[in-house]
Design a protein around this motif. Structure first.
Motif, short mmCIF file in Angstrom:
data_model
loop_
_atom_site.label_atom_id
_atom_site.label_comp_id
_atom_site.label_asym_id
_atom_site.label_seq_id
_atom_site.Cartn_x
_atom_site.Cartn_y
_atom_site.Cartn_z
N VAL A 293 0.86 -1.18 0.00
CA VAL A 293 0.00 0.00 0.00
C VAL A 293 0.90 1.23 0.00
N VAL A 294 0.84 1.95 -1.12
CA VAL A 294 1.57 3.21 -1.24
C VAL A 294 0.49 4.26 -1.38
N ALA A 295 0.76 5.52 -1.37
CA ALA A 295 -0.26 6.55 -1.49
C ALA A 295 -1.20 6.23 -2.63
N ALA A 296 -2.37 6.85 -2.68
CA ALA A 296 -3.37 6.49 -3.69
C ALA A 296 -2.87 6.87 -5.06
N THR A 297 -2.06 6.01 -5.64
CA THR A 297 -1.43 6.33 -6.90
C THR A 297 -1.14 5.08 -7.70
N PHE B 184 1.10 -1.96 -11.04
CA PHE B 184 -0.02 -1.34 -10.35
C PHE B 184 -0.38 -2.12 -9.09
N ALA B 185 -0.35 -3.43 -9.19
CA ALA B 185 -0.71 -4.27 -8.04
C ALA B 185 0.25 -4.07 -6.88
N GLU B 186 1.52 -3.88 -7.19
CA GLU B 186 2.52 -3.76 -6.15
C GLU B 186 2.67 -2.34 -5.62
N ARG B 187 2.33 -1.33 -6.43
CA ARG B 187 2.61 0.06 -6.07
C ARG B 187 1.37 0.88 -5.78
N SER B 188 0.22 0.26 -5.55
CA SER B 188 -0.98 1.05 -5.33
C SER B 188 -1.84 0.43 -4.25
N ILE B 189 -2.88 1.13 -3.87
CA ILE B 189 -3.82 0.64 -2.88
C ILE B 189 -4.93 -0.18 -3.53
N TYR B 190 -4.85 -0.36 -4.84
CA TYR B 190 -5.93 -0.99 -5.57
C TYR B 190 -5.74 -2.50 -5.71
N ASP B 191 -6.86 -3.22 -5.77
CA ASP B 191 -6.86 -4.56 -6.32
C ASP B 191 -6.85 -4.41 -7.83
N VAL B 192 -6.08 -5.24 -8.51
CA VAL B 192 -5.88 -5.09 -9.95
C VAL B 192 -6.34 -6.34 -10.67
N ALA B 193 -7.16 -6.17 -11.69
CA ALA B 193 -7.62 -7.29 -12.49
C ALA B 193 -7.49 -6.96 -13.97
N ILE B 194 -7.10 -7.94 -14.78
CA ILE B 194 -7.02 -7.78 -16.23
C ILE B 194 -8.20 -8.51 -16.85
N ASP B 195 -9.04 -7.80 -17.57
CA ASP B 195 -10.21 -8.40 -18.20
C ASP B 195 -10.04 -8.34 -19.71
N MET B 196 -9.80 -9.50 -20.32
CA MET B 196 -9.59 -9.57 -21.76
C MET B 196 -10.89 -9.78 -22.53
N LEU C 55 -8.99 -1.28 -11.73
CA LEU C 55 -8.43 -0.93 -10.43
C LEU C 55 -9.58 -0.68 -9.46
N THR C 56 -9.64 -1.45 -8.40
CA THR C 56 -10.74 -1.31 -7.46
C THR C 56 -10.22 -1.18 -6.03
N SER C 57 -10.95 -0.40 -5.25
CA SER C 57 -10.70 -0.26 -3.82
C SER C 57 -12.00 0.22 -3.22
N ASP C 58 -12.04 0.49 -1.94
CA ASP C 58 -13.25 1.00 -1.32
C ASP C 58 -13.68 2.29 -1.99
N GLY C 59 -14.82 2.24 -2.66
CA GLY C 59 -15.35 3.44 -3.28
C GLY C 59 -14.75 3.80 -4.63
N ALA C 60 -13.87 2.97 -5.18
CA ALA C 60 -13.24 3.29 -6.47
C ALA C 60 -13.31 2.09 -7.41
N ASP C 61 -13.62 2.35 -8.65
CA ASP C 61 -13.62 1.33 -9.70
C ASP C 61 -13.19 2.03 -10.98
N ILE C 62 -11.92 1.87 -11.32
CA ILE C 62 -11.31 2.60 -12.44
C ILE C 62 -10.91 1.62 -13.52
N ALA C 63 -11.35 1.86 -14.74
CA ALA C 63 -11.03 0.99 -15.86
C ALA C 63 -10.05 1.69 -16.79
#
Length: 504
Positions: free
Chosen positions: A9-13, A433-445, A459-467
């Protein structure tokens, strides 16, 4: 769906990856293109949009020298259908110091394009996959690169750069963009898409962060360093003119992103040398790149399918066309004599930063025909340079990484994944991204459904869902060269999906 659990968990980045890719004062100071075509038609309507090219005078920056001003070159191609409603794609290459007129302008994006497989003296051909089918195009050369030049006589001893030079670099491009928009009433409120290649990824993220967070105090950006003193006032004035219903009201980042909220990152560098060091072990394990790492001098690291010599031919083709008046006019869509500030005496005072006298002599010899047609230049000037660097190099760092993370919630993001690029290994992005962020990371092909080149990093976390759109290309670093039609088709579809293709 492949899932990668965030391990730290690094800053929200988040982030991506690396690399690309003087004459003394005289009597006439010339005029900037930012001062031309400001008015509308005589009947009060905005002037019709047409291809144009010119220069915009950018204020001096003490971080890039002793505060000397620069004249930055731009080329504009309007959309073929309803340009007043189409998005504006702002193209630039990276380097730092790589000319946009050496890759993104001549290859695969505009009305005309060079054929990378053709001989180095071949003329541009009509591009059947031109981005003008769905967008307005604005190309910009960084200061002292391509056709951009300095407005003073520069010397190596003037270079005393300060930290975070990428802020001053991004500020140059913001200034050019706002000047251009405010000089073209019909485009003033159009959605803007920032499209940067290689180091241009750092520039794109920092530009968007500075614009979206323009209300921060001018003496210190929250996650970086000093902001230019003009940023807050110039951004507010632009937003007031573009959206008069909210004039005078400071805008939150999400509101600014209604216009400045899209980025296309072509093999991006966002985190400088540390990013490259992270990528290399993963790149070495990739069988598609094994031959390059086994014998790195034999293959072109920007496209490991070709030899170094083949890569040099692509660069030579662009260089010859930039110095051939007929080829250049076809690519720009305007006559060279129509470009205010290009030729003497309008360009004086003007100079280039040359590392050596031999470099200056080589530039003069290579553009002999252009000088014969447009006019002679001083020993410390040149019409066009493939590369230029006012002072020392500057790449991204933790500040630019944080800036990238800060803009993601408000910014639609498209990142290319070129399989044959050993310079910037974007295949490592999801792991990074998985190692350097607060997000769970998924690749959807499987997304977008029906896409010829699917791929979304979620990229997902509490309250965030970024594609993040993440298509894969059988290409090298310069995807507009290696897969031009595929990239154009994907960008067109993505702009429609994200709402940029319709006036907000």
């Amino acid at each position: 769906m492949t899932s990668l659990r965030a391990r730290s968990v690094v800053a929200a980045t988040l982030v991506a990856l690396l690399l690309a890719g003087c004459v003394g004062p005289r009597d006439d100071p010339g005029s900037s293109a930012g001062e031309v075509n400001r008015g509308g038609a005589d009947d009060g309507r905005p002037a019709a949009l047409a291809a144009e090219a010119g220069f915009i005078d950018v204020p001096g920056s003490k971080t890039l020298g002793p505060g000397w001003p620069s004249r930055m070159f731009y080329s504009f191609l309007p959309a073929e259908v309803r340009p007043e409603r189409a998005p504006i794609i702002v193209f630039f290459n990276g380097g730092p110091g790589a000319a946009t007129t050496s890759i993104l302008l001549p290859y695969g994006t505009g009305h005309h394009t060079l054929d990378p497989a053709g001989p180095a003296d071949a003329a541009p051909v009509v591009n059947d996959a031109s981005y003008t089918r769905f967008a307005n195009l604005l190309y910009v050369d960084a200061r002292s690169t391509g056709f951009s030049y300095e407005r003073a006589s520069v010397r190596p001893s003037d270079c005393h750069g300060e930290e975070q030079l990428y802020i001053a670099d991004a500020a140059d491009f913001i200034f050019v963009l706002l000047e251009f928009l405010d000089a073209h009433e019909a485009l003033r409120d159009n959605p803007v898409v920032i499209a940067g290649e290689s180091y241009g990824g750092t520039r794109a993220a920092v530009m968007l962060y500075m614009m979206q967070h323009y209300t921060l105090r001018a003496d210190g950006l929250e996650v970086m360093g000093l902001a230019p003193p003009w940023l807050k006032g110039k951004m507010q004035a632009h937003l007031d003119a573009a959206f008069p219903a909210r004039a005078g009201a400071p805008r939150a980042p999400a509101q600014v992103a209604e216009q400045f909220g899209w980025q296309v990152l072509i093999q991006p560098s966002l985190f400088g040398v540390e990013q490259a060091m992270y990528e290399e072990p993963l790149a070495r394990a990739d069988p598609d790149l094994a031959g390059h790492f086994a014998d790195p001098g034999a293959r072109d690291r920007f496209d490991v399918r070709r030899t170094v010599e083949e890569g040099e031919l692509v660069a030579e083709h662009a260089a010859r066309s930039m110095r051939n008046a007929e080829h250049l006019e076809a690519l720009l869509g305007v006559g060279l004599t129509e470009i205010a500030g290009l030729t003497p005496p309008e360009r004086w005072p003007s100079s280039r930063y040359f590392w050596s006298g031999n470099e200056a002599a080589t530039a003069a010899a290579s553009e002999r025909a252009l000088r014969a047609e447009l006019g002679g230049l001083g020993a410390d000037d040149a019409y066009w340079l493939a590369m230029g660097l006012p002072c020392q190099g500057y790449l991204g760092d933790h500040g630019s990484l944080r800036a990238f993370g800060e803009i993601l919630p408000h910014t639609a993001t498209f990142i290319t994944n070129a399989r044959h690029d050993a310079a910037v290994y974007t295949e490592a992005l999801p792991v990074f991204f998985a190692e350097r962020s607060i997000y769970d990371v998924a690749i959807d092909m499987s997304l977008p459904a029906g896409a010829a080149r699917p791929g979304v990093v979620r990229l997902t976390s509490d309250g965030a869902d970024i594609a993040l759109r993440f298509p894969t290309y059988e290409s090298g670093h310069a995807v507009s060269v290696g897969a031009p039609r595929e990239l154009a088709a994907d960008v067109e579809a993505w702009l429609a999906e994200t709402g940029a293709s319709a006036r907000r």
